[in-house]
Scaffold this motif. Structure first.
Motif, mmCIF file in Angstrom:
data_model
loop_
_atom_site.group_PDB
_atom_site.id
_atom_site.type_symbol
_atom_site.label_atom_id
_atom_site.label_comp_id
_atom_site.label_asym_id
_atom_site.label_seq_id
_atom_site.Cartn_x
_atom_site.Cartn_y
_atom_site.Cartn_z
ATOM 1 N N ALA A 48 -12.541 0.887 9.593
ATOM 2 C CA ALA A 48 -11.155 0.924 9.916
ATOM 3 C C ALA A 48 -10.301 0.604 8.859
ATOM 4 O O ALA A 48 -11.088 -0.012 7.613
ATOM 5 N N TYR A 59 -9.272 4.444 12.541
ATOM 6 C CA TYR A 59 -10.486 3.939 12.942
ATOM 7 C C TYR A 59 -11.723 5.215 12.971
ATOM 8 O O TYR A 59 -11.356 6.276 13.207
ATOM 9 N N GLU A 64 -13.428 3.077 17.756
ATOM 10 C CA GLU A 64 -12.082 3.349 18.508
ATOM 11 C C GLU A 64 -12.113 3.131 19.934
ATOM 12 O O GLU A 64 -13.071 3.181 20.630
#
Length: 121
Positions: A48, A59, A64
């Motif tokens: 990230a 991300y 995610e």
């Protein structure tokens, strides 16, 4: 600039952890910051990243919706909140400072020492 990552540990699958990356000794607040990880026997991979102002985050697909990156420039600290952890999240996590305000334009030229996250099944 020196980066100090902390917050790793041993947890069970489904648990949460929050990693911190504290910066000192240089300019931090005007640059993008990223988190990366390296699992045993694998190459380091992007996790990230966040823009200098904290308004935009990127991300990896694998995290995610489970991980959230945030920063507090007043404290020179970037956080990685990790929820719903999976055994495949096991790795040493590193934070890095970029050389641009945007993660997509940054080269990651300052690295912390890493903090180990182990997720048991």
């Amino acid at each position: 600039v020196q980066l100090q990552a902390s917050g790793g540990g041993l947890v069970q699958a489904g648990a949460s952890l929050r990693l911190s990356c504290a910066a000192s000794g240089g300019t931090f607040s005007i640059y993008a910051v990223g988190w990366f990880r390296q699992a045993p026997g694998k190459e380091r991979e992007f996790v990230a990243a966040i823009t200098w102002g904290g308004d935009t985050a990127l991300y990896a697909d694998a995290v995610e919706g489970r991980f959230t990156i945030a920063r507090d420039n007043a404290k020179n600290t970037v956080y990685l909140q990790m929820n719903s952890l999976k055994p495949e999240d096991t790795a040493v996590y590193y934070c890095a400072r970029g050389n641009d305000r945007s993660p997509s334009r940054s080269k990651w030229n300052y690295w912390g020492q890493g903090t180990l996250v182990t997720v048991s099944s």
